[in-house]
Scaffold this active site. Structure first.
Site, short mmCIF file in Angstrom:
data_model
loop_
_atom_site.label_atom_id
_atom_site.label_comp_id
_atom_site.label_asym_id
_atom_site.label_seq_id
_atom_site.Cartn_x
_atom_site.Cartn_y
_atom_site.Cartn_z
N HIS A 282 58.03 55.03 46.05
CA HIS A 282 56.95 55.88 45.80
C HIS A 282 57.42 57.23 45.37
O HIS A 282 58.35 57.48 45.67
CB HIS A 282 56.20 56.03 47.47
CG HIS A 282 57.07 56.25 48.45
ND1 HIS A 282 57.78 55.50 49.39
CD2 HIS A 282 57.70 57.70 49.13
CE1 HIS A 282 58.89 56.26 50.18
NE2 HIS A 282 58.32 57.63 49.89
N CYS B 252 60.94 60.66 61.40
CA CYS B 252 62.20 60.39 60.57
C CYS B 252 62.42 61.21 59.67
O CYS B 252 61.47 62.23 59.16
CB CYS B 252 62.02 59.09 59.89
SG CYS B 252 60.80 58.79 58.74
#
Length: 715
Positions: free
Chosen positions: A64, A215
């Site tokens: 992405h 994260c």
């Protein structure tokens, strides 16, 4: 326009590697008119992959990127029956989603990520994709689960029925913004038929838990951990609300959700934002990958801990009184060492400081360059007389003329100097923020300004940052009357922590640290010959040691904060230090790019791809371009990097190269003094490091071949 169309589905994806597969998927965006430049988009996707591979457990790949070459938020799906290596440790990917978002279309991009990650946790969704026979069938499956018109954060969401797959991979460090995805309206009762957890003193009682997941990249694991925890809580007969501090912005857990919670689970690789909200709650604190792979165990630990606290009120009261805002309460992950936490605190301060360094430093460098054009050789000194408080023509606010090159130089200098004035306060403030969360900002920034004003430099900023953080965390942990608790964050904590930290620094610590900085500066100014070579070698070696890590950042901070006092002939040593630091940081990526070009067979295909990108990264002074190589072969790469970078740093210092810009690499060569020596020193270090890497890898490959192996003979 829909996210995905039948033309953006490839059911028989076949490619030798992930890059070729991504290109095949991206080409469908050309056919559908959603990209203006497929090569530019692929470059953006590849840059994202170099930060961290986007393969996920369970045979999934989600490449992405945001890109100026994309005109509409888009999804492309590919199914690779034979599988393609996408960097996940559990095997190749068979289901690949390419996410393409316009550069200014982050809102749509960020809506897709959590929904797609959530859907991919559902085994039934993955099975349906694997069984689909037509492109239209895939489009229907995706649109049912991933769309842009669904309610955003704060809306109850269904829980996937499948257990999460095990995960072995971990994320690499990179800062991200928080978001929220939770069951805001979840009932307090457990769902009927849910399995009850066995806890100390809890029996089959249904609990309400809260959780925070994050994260470094804020995309995949953040949302997959959230979904895994929701699934595990439901199956255990409990309810849970999850705040995902990912890449889509954040809607924090409401105060009522936290107040009615029995325990909290932190599954995170970044510092939890506003951690003080959870003070007094039993806490399970682990890394995000455990949130994905061990969610049932984490829920069980949280429920057990809540039962123990309920059975022993004295234990709960004692823990609440000793609440640690930075490290959490209760059950903390033993894998997170003190050294790791100190590194996280330091890196947080440095990361927030770097934008001020870049903006201020480049403006000041441009100012000096324009001043020399406008006023001659003494322009760089004369321009420093301009300010917002000076008298007469030297007050740039009163004397600015759009047609005067001197005025523009003065304007750049004043703005750049203003940005530089924040370096030490921001460094201090955000170290304190990393330790104590929001309560640390006021004492950290105020005390950092005091340290800067007293001439204590970045050492003073480090001292005030750590002191302010621990003092604020200590004050915030006081057990106070309920009537006082409401004013603690806005009045009591900032007042007392600022008074203690600033007072301690002014009366006791400031003068010794200022003396140390003055002595260090005087020593640097007196360096010449062999001692200058030694300093350059030390700084260069530090830049090449951990390639963007804490040692690298200490050397970089030392160089950039020295620029705040640079501007006269007497402090030319600071400009030499900056030049040595930049040159040393450029060696590793350029040397590895050269090594992969000269001896490509010594490197894997992904490393050769990284090597091509490392040319630009190294030329732009981005040391992190060498990290993929160091991660795969740390001993050889780091050893050779230290040698090559140290040689370059020593040669730059010996050659008298000066630099006023804190970043830019080869793009700021016109701003250097004696830039030809900079180029020569850089070339020498690059060649030396590349030769050492090639030699070490050649010896390693020969040692790995058994006697009589024809490949050993050929090598």
């Amino acid at each position: 326009m829909p996210l995905i169309t039948p033309s953006q589905v490839v059911l028989d994806l076949s490619a030798p590697d992930s890059h070729a597969a991504t290109r095949r998927l991206a080409e469908t965006l050309v056919e559908s008119g959603r990209t203006t430049d497929v090569e530019a988009f692929l470059d953006d996707v590849r840059a994202r992959e170099e930060v961290m591979a986007t393969g996920l457990p369970g045979g999934i790949g989600i490449p992405h990127a945001r890109s100026a070459a994309i005109t509409e938020p888009s999804l492309v799906f590919g199914r690779a029956t034979r599988g393609i290596d996408w960097g996940a440790k559990d095997g190749p990917a068979t289901l690949i989603f390419l996410i393409a978002a316009p550069e200014g279309g982050g809102e749509a991009h960020m809506q897709v990520l959590p929904k797609l990650a959530k859907a991919l946790m559902d085994q039934s969704f993955r099975s349906a994709l694997e069984a689909a026979t037509t492109e239209a069938e895939v489009v229907a499956l995706v649109e049912e689960r991933v769309s842009l018109d669904e309610p955003k954060q704060g809306t109850p969401q269904p829980v996937a029925s499948a257990a999460p797959p095990a995960v072995e991979s971990s994320e690499s460090t990179q800062s991200s913004e928080p978001t929220h995805s939770g069951d805001e309206g979840a009932a307090d009762e457990a769902s009927a038929g849910g399995a009850s957890a066995t806890t100390a003193g809890e029996g089959s009682h249904s609990l309400h838990l809260v959780a925070v997941t994050s994260c470094p990249t804020g995309i995949a694991h953040t949302y997959m951990a959230a979904e895994a925890l929701r699934t595990a809580a439901e199956e255990a007969g409990h309810t849970i609300t999850v705040e995902t501090q990912g890449s889509a912005g954040s809607t924090p857990l409401s105060r009522s959700e936290i107040q009615r919670a029995d325990a909290v689970i932190f599954a995170h690789d970044l510092e939890v934002k506003d951690k003080g909200r959870f003070a007094g709650l039993p806490t399970v604190d682990v890394g995000v990958k455990k949130g994905v792979s061990d969610a049932p165990e984490l829920v069980e630990r949280a429920v057990t801990l809540a039962g123990q606290w309920a059975a022993d009120p004295q234990r709960a009261a004692a823990a609440a009184a000793a609440t640690d805002l930075a490290d959490g309460t209760g059950d903390e992950d033993p894998e997170v060492s003190t050294a790791t936490r100190v590194r996280q605190w330091l890196m947080t301060g440095v990361s927030y400081m770097i934008p001020f360094v870049a903006a201020g430093g480049i403006l000041i460098a441009l100012s000096f360059m324009l001043a020399q054009i406008a006023m001659g050789e003494q322009g760089a000194i004369e321009i420093t007389q301009y300010s917002l408080t000076a008298e007469g023509d030297f007050n740039i606010a009163n004397s600015f003329s759009p047609l005067s090159l001197t005025s523009w130089a003065a304007l750049f200098f004043v703005i750049g100097g203003a940005a530089f004035g924040f370096l030490v306060p921001i460094l201090s403030g955000y170290i304190a923020y990393a330790i104590a969360d929001r309560p640390g900002l006021v004492p950290g920034i105020v005390s950092g300004w005091i340290a800067s004003t007293m001439g204590a430099g970045f050492l003073g900023g480090l001292a005030t940052g750590f002191i302010a953080g621990f003092v604020a965390r200590w004050v915030a942990g006081w057990k106070v009357h309920a009537g006082v608790r409401g004013v603690m964050p806005v009045v009591v904590i900032p007042l007392l922590s600022t008074l203690i930290t600033a007072g301690l620094f002014i009366t006791a610590l400031g003068r010794p640290i200022t003396w140390l900085m003055d002595s260090l500066t005087a020593g640097l100014e007196g360096m010449g010959g062999g001692s200058a070579l030694l300093l350059g070698a030390l700084l260069g070696g530090m830049m090449g040691f951990d390639l963007g890590g804490p040692v690298n950042k200490v050397a970089y901070t030392f160089g950039t904060t020295g620029l705040t006092v640079a501007g006269t002939a007497t402090d030319a040593i600071q400009l030499k230090i900056m030049a040595a630091v930049m040159a040393g940081g450029m060696v590793a990526p350029l040397a590895l790019a050269l090594a992969t070009t000269v001896r490509p067979r010594l490197f894997s295909e992904p490393e050769r791809e990284n090597g091509r990108a490392a040319w630009l990264l190294g030329a732009s002074f981005i040391s992190e371009g060498a990290i993929p190589f160091a991660a795969a072969d740390p001993v050889r790469v780091m050893a050779s990097s230290v040698v090559g970078s140290a040689i370059t740093g020593a040669l730059v210092m010996a050659g008298g190269v000066t630099l006023r810009a804190p970043h830019g690499g080869v793009w700021v060569l016109p701003l250097m003094g004696n830039f030809l020596m900079f180029v020569v020193a850089l070339a020498v270090g690059v060649v030396v490091m590349a030769a050492i890497v090639i030699a070490l890898k050649t010896m390693g490959s020969r040692a790995a071949q058994p006697e009589g192996d024809p490949q050993r003979v050929a090598a």
